[in-house]
Enzyme design. Structure first.
Site, PDB file in Angstrom:
ATOM      1  CG  HIS A   1      37.270  35.112  43.476  1.00 22.14           C
ATOM      2  ND1 HIS A   1      36.776  35.165  44.771  1.00 22.14           N
ATOM      3  CD2 HIS A   1      38.613  34.936  43.586  1.00 22.14           C
ATOM      4  CE1 HIS A   1      37.786  35.021  45.620  1.00 22.14           C
ATOM      5  NE2 HIS A   1      38.906  34.877  44.933  1.00 22.14           N
TER       6      HIS A   1
ATOM      7  CD  GLU B   1      45.747  36.140  39.396  1.00 19.23           C
ATOM      8  OE1 GLU B   1      45.521  36.869  38.411  1.00 19.23           O
ATOM      9  OE2 GLU B   1      46.685  35.342  39.456  1.00 19.23           O
ATOM     10  CB  CYS B   2      43.443  37.144  46.018  1.00 16.89           C
ATOM     11  SG  CYS B   2      44.373  37.479  47.532  1.00 16.89           S
TER      12      CYS B   2
ATOM     13  CB  CYS C   1      40.653  36.483  48.369  1.00 12.74           C
ATOM     14  SG  CYS C   1      40.835  38.269  48.390  1.00 12.74           S
TER      15      CYS C   1
ATOM     16  CD  GLU D   1      47.200  39.024  43.084  1.00 13.81           C
ATOM     17  OE1 GLU D   1      46.969  39.577  44.162  1.00 13.81           O
ATOM     18  OE2 GLU D   1      47.057  37.797  42.896  1.00 13.81           O
TER      19      GLU D   1
ATOM     20  CG  ASP E   1      38.528  48.391  43.115  1.00  9.86           C
ATOM     21  OD1 ASP E   1      39.137  47.792  42.203  1.00  9.86           O
ATOM     22  OD2 ASP E   1      37.521  47.928  43.674  1.00  9.86           O
TER      23      ASP E   1
ATOM     24  NE  ARG F   1      38.467  44.916  42.231  1.00 14.68           N
ATOM     25  CZ  ARG F   1      37.780  44.378  43.217  1.00 14.68           C
ATOM     26  NH1 ARG F   1      37.610  43.080  43.252  1.00 14.68           N
ATOM     27  NH2 ARG F   1      37.263  45.128  44.159  1.00 14.68           N
TER      28      ARG F   1
HETATM   29  N1  LIG Z   1      45.967  46.416  46.293  1.00  7.81           N
HETATM   30  C1  LIG Z   1      45.536  45.534  47.185  1.00  7.81           C
HETATM   31  N2  LIG Z   1      44.769  44.513  46.750  1.00  7.81           N
HETATM   32  C2  LIG Z   1      44.320  43.633  47.644  1.00  7.81           C
HETATM   33  C3  LIG Z   1      44.628  43.727  49.017  1.00  7.81           C
HETATM   34  N3  LIG Z   1      44.042  42.685  49.648  1.00  7.81           N
HETATM   35  C4  LIG Z   1      43.373  41.984  48.699  1.00  7.81           C
HETATM   36  N4  LIG Z   1      43.550  42.554  47.498  1.00  7.81           N
HETATM   37  C5  LIG Z   1      42.973  42.199  46.200  1.00  7.81           C
HETATM   38  O1  LIG Z   1      41.619  42.585  46.252  1.00  7.81           O
HETATM   39  C6  LIG Z   1      40.871  41.797  45.342  1.00  7.81           C
HETATM   40  C7  LIG Z   1      39.641  41.317  46.079  1.00  7.81           C
HETATM   41  O2  LIG Z   1      38.921  42.455  46.393  1.00  7.81           O
HETATM   42  P1  LIG Z   1      37.915  42.556  47.586  1.00  7.81           P
HETATM   43  O3  LIG Z   1      37.678  44.014  47.824  1.00  7.81           O
HETATM   44  O4  LIG Z   1      38.377  41.703  48.720  1.00  7.81           O
HETATM   45  O5  LIG Z   1      36.640  41.898  47.123  1.00  7.81           O
HETATM   46  P2  LIG Z   1      35.565  42.354  46.119  1.00  7.81           P
HETATM   47  O6  LIG Z   1      35.715  41.360  45.010  1.00  7.81           O
HETATM   48  O7  LIG Z   1      35.586  43.781  45.739  1.00  7.81           O
HETATM   49  O8  LIG Z   1      34.275  42.178  46.988  1.00  7.81           O
HETATM   50  P3  LIG Z   1      33.631  40.815  47.365  1.00  7.81           P
HETATM   51  O9  LIG Z   1      32.879  40.407  46.142  1.00  7.81           O
HETATM   52  O10 LIG Z   1      32.752  41.128  48.512  1.00  7.81           O
HETATM   53  O11 LIG Z   1      34.718  39.856  47.708  1.00  7.81           O
HETATM   54  C8  LIG Z   1      41.788  40.713  44.850  1.00  7.81           C
HETATM   55  O12 LIG Z   1      42.250  41.077  43.557  1.00  7.81           O
HETATM   56  C9  LIG Z   1      42.954  40.753  45.854  1.00  7.81           C
HETATM   57  O13 LIG Z   1      44.188  40.378  45.269  1.00  7.81           O
HETATM   58  C10 LIG Z   1      45.431  44.808  49.452  1.00  7.81           C
HETATM   59  O14 LIG Z   1      45.711  45.003  50.630  1.00  7.81           O
HETATM   60  N5  LIG Z   1      45.875  45.680  48.495  1.00  7.81           N
HETATM   61 ZN   LIG Z   2      42.971  38.358  48.951  1.00  5.34          ZN
END
Ligand SMILES: Nc1nc2c(ncn2[C@@H]2O[C@H](COP(=O)(O)OP(=O)(O)OP(=O)(O)O)[C@@H](O)[C@H]2O)c(=O)[nH]1
Ligand SMILES: [Zn+2]
Length: 210
Positions: free
Chosen positions: A51, A53-54, A67, A92, A126, A128
């Site tokens: 996960h 951070e959000c 999230c 985040e 993205d 990350r």
């Molecule tokens: N830059 C940005 N980050 C976001 C936004 N909304 C959520 N996040 C961040 O996106 C991250 C979560 O990414 P997601 O794409 O929702 O999920 P994922 O982890 O890739 O996929 P799942 O495993 O299915 O949840 C967290 O770090 C959140 O803080 C946004 O509008 N802009």
């Molecule tokens: Zn979020």
């Protein structure tokens, strides 16, 4: 990238008592956390959530994303399974940081989607990094996971860093009128796998990767 184990303790939650394991990321200085539950040493693939951070969704009840709902659902499913692990990674805003995420949200308030907003700020959609995951999981004795995610790119990235992902388990919860557009963008532009069916059916059915 290397991560160092620092300390562990109990973490009682509404779903059960987890063990919380703290790691220091020696490259970025970030403090990552693993929550473990039950016996992880069976040799079978372990139910896992990785996960990102959000703060807004996980701690401040934001409905702009899914999230917080995913976090709670993953913890619940791990306790129901009897064992599992959750990595809580301090990346985040898909790696751009909290203040930049607030700037991105401001642009989204003005009509940009989540990808366009990142790009307008000069970031990739993205940013990350998952290099720490395999090392954190190795420390916990886990080398193969059933990963709760809707994001196939996350599965690919983790596999590139040496983690065995035996199955992807959909984690589709938390859709609401505030995040409908955001979720549609994640599906259309970021490749997330989602469907109305899965939003209704929240059963932890796993998807074979073969
Ligand atoms: N830059 C940005 N980050 C976001 C936004 N909304 C959520 N996040 C961040 O996106 C991250 C979560 O990414 P997601 O794409 O929702 O999920 P994922 O982890 O890739 O996929 P799942 O495993 O299915 O949840 C967290 O770090 C959140 O803080 C946004 O509008 N802009
Ligand atoms: Zn979020």
């Amino acid at each position: 990238m290397s991560v160092k184990y620092v300390a562990s303790s109990k973490l009682p939650t509404p779903w059960g008592v987890f063990t919380m394991v703290g790691f220091e990321d020696l490259t970025s200085g970030k403090e990552h956390v693993a929550l473990t539950y039950g016996d992880l040493s069976s040799g079978e693939p372990v139910l896992a959530r990785i996960h990102s951070e959000c703060l807004t969704g996980d701690a401040l009840f934001s409905l702009r994303c899914d999230c917080g709902f995913q976090l709670q659902e993953a913890m619940k499913r791990i306790t129901e399974e009897g064992c599992g692990v959750l990595l809580y990674l301090r990346q985040e805003g898909r790696g751009i940081g909290l203040l930049n995420k607030i700037k991105a949200y401001h642009l989204q308030d003005g009509g940009a989607d989540t990808v366009e907003a990142n790009e307008k700020l000069g970031f990739a959609a993205d940013m990350r990094d998952y290099t720490m995951c395999e090392k954190m999981l190795a420390h916990l004795g886990v080398d193969s996971v059933k990963l709760m995610t809707n994001n196939p790119r996350k599965v690919k990235a983790l596999e590139q860093y040496g983690l065995k992902v035996a199955a992807r388990v959909p984690l589709q919860v938390g859709k609401n009128r505030h995040n409908e557009h955001y979720l549609a963008t994640k599906m259309g532009k970021l490749g997330h796998l989602m469907s109305e069916y899965h939003f209704q059916d929240e059963a932890p059915d796993s998807e074979s990767k073969s």
